[in-house]
Structure formats: structure tokens, C-alpha cells
Write an enzyme that holds these catalytic residues in place. Structure first.
Site, PDB file in Angstrom:
ATOM      1  N   GLU A 293      -2.528  -8.936  -0.690  1.00 54.61           N
ATOM      2  CA  GLU A 293      -3.984  -9.049  -0.501  1.00 54.61           C
ATOM      3  C   GLU A 293      -4.706  -9.038  -1.841  1.00 54.61           C
ATOM      4  OE1 GLU A 293      -3.990  -5.841   2.426  1.00 54.61           O
ATOM      5  OE2 GLU A 293      -5.038  -7.186   3.800  1.00 54.61           O
TER       6      GLU A 293
ATOM      7  N   GLU B 248       3.261  -5.492   7.228  1.00 55.35           N
ATOM      8  CA  GLU B 248       2.523  -4.480   7.994  1.00 55.35           C
ATOM      9  C   GLU B 248       2.957  -4.411   9.448  1.00 55.35           C
ATOM     10  OE1 GLU B 248       1.216  -6.483   5.760  1.00 55.35           O
ATOM     11  OE2 GLU B 248      -0.367  -5.489   4.605  1.00 55.35           O
TER      12      GLU B 248
ATOM     13  N   GLY C 273      -0.591  -4.915   0.752  1.00 54.00           N
ATOM     14  CA  GLY C 273      -1.805  -4.758  -0.058  1.00 54.00           C
ATOM     15  C   GLY C 273      -1.685  -5.476  -1.397  1.00 54.00           C
TER      16      GLY C 273
ATOM     17  N   ALA D  78       0.850  -1.198   0.000  1.00 51.64           N
ATOM     18  CA  ALA D  78       0.000   0.000   0.000  1.00 51.64           C
ATOM     19  C   ALA D  78       0.883   1.245   0.000  1.00 51.64           C
ATOM     20  CB  ALA D  78      -0.895  -0.005   1.221  1.00 51.64           C
TER      21      ALA D  78
END
Lengths: 257, 258
Positions: free
Chosen positions: B112, B132, B109, B66
Site C-alpha cells: 500500500e 491480508e 501495508g 504491517a
């Protein structure tokens, strides 16, 4: 800049010279990392089509510098932090790498030579799996490569007896590709490296990939990857050149792409 | 075709391709980009020319995660009001098959997003991670849930706690990746696989996806009932008639997706 090694690219060949001649090119942590960085550089450099590792002075590499070893040392951590990453970098290298064993290769110096694709030895050079003499085990991938090259029984002999292996014995065992006389050594190594550097580099990389796959993949998956590699090789300019040269009955000029 | 800012889309032989296109930032996902990905997925889902969706990344990596700068100053309430994960929630509603072909880095991300794909191909040597935790947070777009359902609790919690890099080979062992291919051929192999799925009867493919996804969420009995309804449903399709007719007549079926 590197302090413990010399790195020079000339005529498509990267020369990586271990450069602590007064210490018989013994490993210190800095040297592990400088070798790793130089290999990474060679790997990314499109001008490099062959790598030669050799030693300055009379030794190839005498293994770990024992002046760096003390009672506090965590040997496992040293391997994880310093030797492992260097050996892994050689394993990942998709270009041909030659150990030009100019003199003694002992301990981790022997391991370094074992990790390369070819071992060219001077008649004066020798190997010794010296770890046993200080109560340690052959490390830096040593047993992995050694057992592949000579089989388990011989690997056990070499590692447990810890006897010196002369260049002639190494040739018989399959631990040397060629043995050259001391006076011709430099010239012969250059010629051998040049020959390798003029071959289709991408195909060599794919052969190395295939040899790794042999060890890690089940046969059906191996065949799958083999088909992929041949597809990649079939798309190279060197393949086209090879076919053209064959048709026209001339020698091919490969560019490594 | 709509012009996007952070992605590129194209259609070729019934395959709709979405390319993440922020290569300088290693395709790190900002909110706008996730919105675009969803928009493109929905557009392909409606597009009759598209049978299979292919998701890839341009440049060195599929996606390194991200956009951290975008989030660094956020507080709980602003995140609640922003409701950024609403876009993510809609990705599983896409009915057509989504094939992900990833390479380089697949972090946070990006991981994901990869886990949102129905089939995942990875270039040999691709590195995955949920880093993360090293930033004092955790995955928020399904990472802890999807990974755990795929690989089981033991490995999921280890990888999520350590944030360590996982090589494609390792993930394949745990069933996250369908196939590992040579890096040079990732796109070609992904297209080959996508073509194979695109040649299948689209309604059957669609109902299979629907049913398989229910297996993840439903207890077995309910899942079986759900499967049965979809099985019956396909007997209303022309493709079912064609498929079975062709089988009887010993010829190759021609599927229309009707």
C-alpha cells in the site's frame, strides 16, 4: 541432513552427487527437494564459485522412480510441487553449474542435465528422452531447454522417437560440452570445474542473467539491462584485476567478486 | 534533521531520501513508523532544498507488511477511535514527486505504501502480495482501491482474494511498476531517475502530478477543466518565461522553481 544426495564444498566447487546408486539415482520427491535445498545453499555460499551435479555409481540419473508412481498420482501436481521448484532453482542460480554426466541420463535425469550450463559426458554415458515410452511428455523444463539447444526439429525427433543418444552423438548435437574417456572422466571433470571456478564468478552470473533476458525482454529493454549488468561487472574487483593483469602482462587471479 | 526511530532521512542533490529502517522486522510498518514516514514526507515537501522524494527500504526487503502483533488484539471501536489511517490519508496531499524504489518483499501495508508513490522502480525478482486475506482481514490503507484503479477489477480481485505472490515482471505488465532494474543497481538507478525529475522545472512537475491525480478521481470533463486551470497557472511562473525564452534563443533553460 541430506539422505538422497551428497553435498560437499571443496576448493570453491560444490559437488552435488545424486546418491541412490542401487536405484540408478532415480528421483523421489525427497531428492527433488534435497537438490533444491543444496542449490540454494550453494547459491548463498560465497565460497562456492562453481557447482557440479553428478551421479554416484554407474548412472547419472534414471528419471522418476517408478515405484513412487501409481494410478492415483496427479502428474501435474508432482511437477508443480517437486520438479518445478528444483528446476526453477537451477534457472535462478547465478553461478555456473555443470552436469557431469557419468552414465545414463534418462527422462527427468536428462531434463536435469539440460537445465545446467555445461554437460560433460563420459564416453559411456547416454541420454534418452524416455517419457514417450510410457505415454508421457518430456517434463521438468525438458522441451524448453532441449529446443533451445538443438532446435525444434531435432527436439521433436529426440522426444517423439525416444531413441538413445550416445555421448558421441550428443557432442555432435551440441548436447555435450566435452566427452571424456571413462577412466579420465573424474580427473577431467575436476579440471574443467576448477577452470570455471577460477573465472570471474560475478561476470558469469551476469552472462547467465543476460541469456535469460534474451528470452524474456524486447530488444530495447534488453539493451537497458545489458548496460546495467556491465555497470555491475565494471564495479567488481575481478574487472580491476583483469585490467591490471593485462597491463602488467601477467595472468589474472580472480576472486569471484 | 529530526531524529527518527524507524526511518532515516537525508538530502543529497535536491533529492530527499526516506529509508525504512526496521530491517530485522523486514521493515514491517507499525503505526509510529507510518507517522514518521508522513512527518518526513511533509518535512521534505516544505524543504526548499528538496525537489524529489525517494522512498526506499533498508535490508532484505522494502516492507513485509504491517506489524501484525500491534493489531492482533484490536476491536472495531478501538480502531475507529484510534483512526490510524488518518496518517495514510495525508500521503496523497504531498505535492512533490515521490519515487519508490522497492526490492525483496513488498507485502500488505508495504504494498500500500508503494502504491502511494508516483513512480515505482522495482529490483528484478521483487515479490509483491496482499496477504491480508490469509489472516481473515483485508487491506485497510487503500489496497483494494488503489490496486483496482491501477490494474482493473479482474486482476485486483484475484490477487486480493488469493493473497498470492506477484513477481515484479507481472506487475509491470499491469502498469503498477514503471521500471524493473538489476537488484545491485536499485539505489543508483533510482537516484538517476530522481535526478532526471529534479532537473525539470519543479512547478510544472508539481502541477502535472496534481492534474494526473485528478484524472484518477474526476470524470473526464471536470478533469479537463482542472488541467486547464493548472496550465494557465504555470504562465505565472518565472520558469515558464525562462523555458520558452530559452527555446526561442536555442539555449538550455535554467529553472528556479519560481
Amino acid at each position: 541432513m541430506s539422505e538422497t544426495i551428497q553435498y560437499e564444498v571443496k576448493d570453491s566447487i560444490a559437488w552435488l552427487t545424486l546418491n541412490r546408486p542401487d536405484k540408478l539415482n532415480a528421483f523421489v520427491a525427497q531428492m527433488n527437494h534435497e537438490i533444491k535445498d543444496a542449490l540454494r545453499m550453494a547459491s548463498k555460499d560465497d565460497n562456492v564459485r562453481c557447482i557440479v551435479v553428478t551421479g554416484a555409481g554407474r548412472a547419472f540419473c534414471s528419471g522418476q522412480d517408478l515405484s513412487e508412481v501409481d494410478e492415483q498420482m496427479d502428474h501435474g501436481q508432482v511437477l508443480r510441487d517437486h520438479y518445478g521448484p528444483m528446476i526453477l532453482e537451477i534457472k535462478k542460480l547465478e553461478k555456473p553449474i555443470i552436469a557431469a554426466v557419468n552414465g545414463v541420463a534418462a527422462g527427468a535425469g536428462f531434463s536435469l542435465a539440460l537445465a545446467c550450463d555445461f554437460r560433460l559426458m563420459s564416453e559411456k554415458a547416454s541420454y534418452i528422452n524416455a517419457f514417450i515410452h510410457v505415454g508421457l511428455i518430456p517434463d521438468s523444463g525438458n522441451l524448453f531447454y532441449l529446443s533451445q539447444l538443438v532446435g525444434t526439429a531435432k527436439a521433436a525427433e529426440i522426444s517423439i522417437l525416444g531413441e538413445k543418444i550416445t555421448a558421441t552423438q550428443a557432442l555432435d548435437l551440441g548436447l555435450a560440452t566435452k566427452v571424456y574417456s571413462q577412466e579420465d572422466f573424474e580427473v577431467e571433470v575436476k579440471a574443467f570445474a576448477k577452470g570455471i571456478a577460477m573465472k570471474p564468478t560475478k561476470a558469469i552470473g551476469l552472462i547467465k542473467r543476460g541469456l535469460n533476458d534474451v528470452q524474456t525482454l524486447p530488444f530495447e529493454e534488453y539493451l537497458q539491462r545489458e548496460a546495467e549488468s556491465q555497470r555491475i561487472a565494471g564495479l567488481t574487483e575481478d574487472h580491476v584485476e583483469g585490467i591490471e593483469a593485462f597491463k602488467n602482462k601477467r595472468s589474472p587471479e580472480f576472486i569471484g567478486k | 534533521m529530526t531524529a527518527y526511530k524507524f526511518i532515516e532521512t537525508s538530502v543529497d542533490q535536491q533529492i530527499g531520501m526516506i529509508e525504512l529502517n526496521r530491517p530485522k522486522q523486514l521493515n514491517s510498518l507499525n503505526r509510529y513508523m507510518v507517522g514518521e514516514i508522513l512527518e518526513a514526507l511533509q518535512a521534505f515537501d516544505r524543504n526548499e532544498e528538496v525537489r524529489v522524494i525517494l522512498l526506499v527500504g533498508k535490508g532484505k526487503a522494502f516492507s513485509a507488511g504491517a506489524d501484525i502483533e500491534e493489531m492482533a488484539g484490536a476491536d472495531s471501536m478501538s480502531l475507529e477511535l484510534l483512526n490510524q489511517f488518518a496518517d495514510w490519508d495525508q500521503i496523497p496531499l504531498i505535492k512533490k514527486p515521490i519515487i519508490g524504489a522497492v526490492h525483496g518483499f513488498v507485502f500488505g501495508g508495504g504494498f500500500e505504501l508503494a502504491l502511494c508513490c508516483d513512480v515505482l522502480l522495482a529490483a528484478d525478482g521483487t515479490e509483491f502480495a496482499f496477504p491480508e486475506v490469509t489472516l481473515g482481514v483485508m487491506p485497510g490503507a487503500g489496497g483494494t482501491q488503489r490496486l483496482t484503479k491501477l490494474v482493473g477489477r479482474a486482476k485486483a480481485i484475484e490477487w486480493l482474494w488469493t493473497g498470492e505472490r506477484i513477481i515484479a515482471n507481472e506487475l509491470q505488465k499491469y502498469g503498477v511498476i514503471n521500471r524493473i532494474v538489476s537488484p545491485e543497481l536499485l539505489r543508483e538507478e533510482a537516484f538517476r531517475f530522481a535526478n532526471k525529475i529534479a532537473s525539470m522545472p519543479p512547478l510544472a512537475i508539481r502541477m502535472i502530478k496534481d492534474s494526473v491525480n485528478k484524472a484518477v478521481d474526476y470524470p473526464l470533463y471536470e478533469g479537463m477543466q482542472y488541467e486547464r486551470k493548472n496550465f494557465y497557472l504555470l504562465f505565472s511562473s518565472e520558469d515558464q518565461k525562462e523555458g520558452m525564452q530559452a527555446f526561442v534563443e536555442k539555449r538550455k533553460p535554467v529553472y528556479k522553481g519560481k
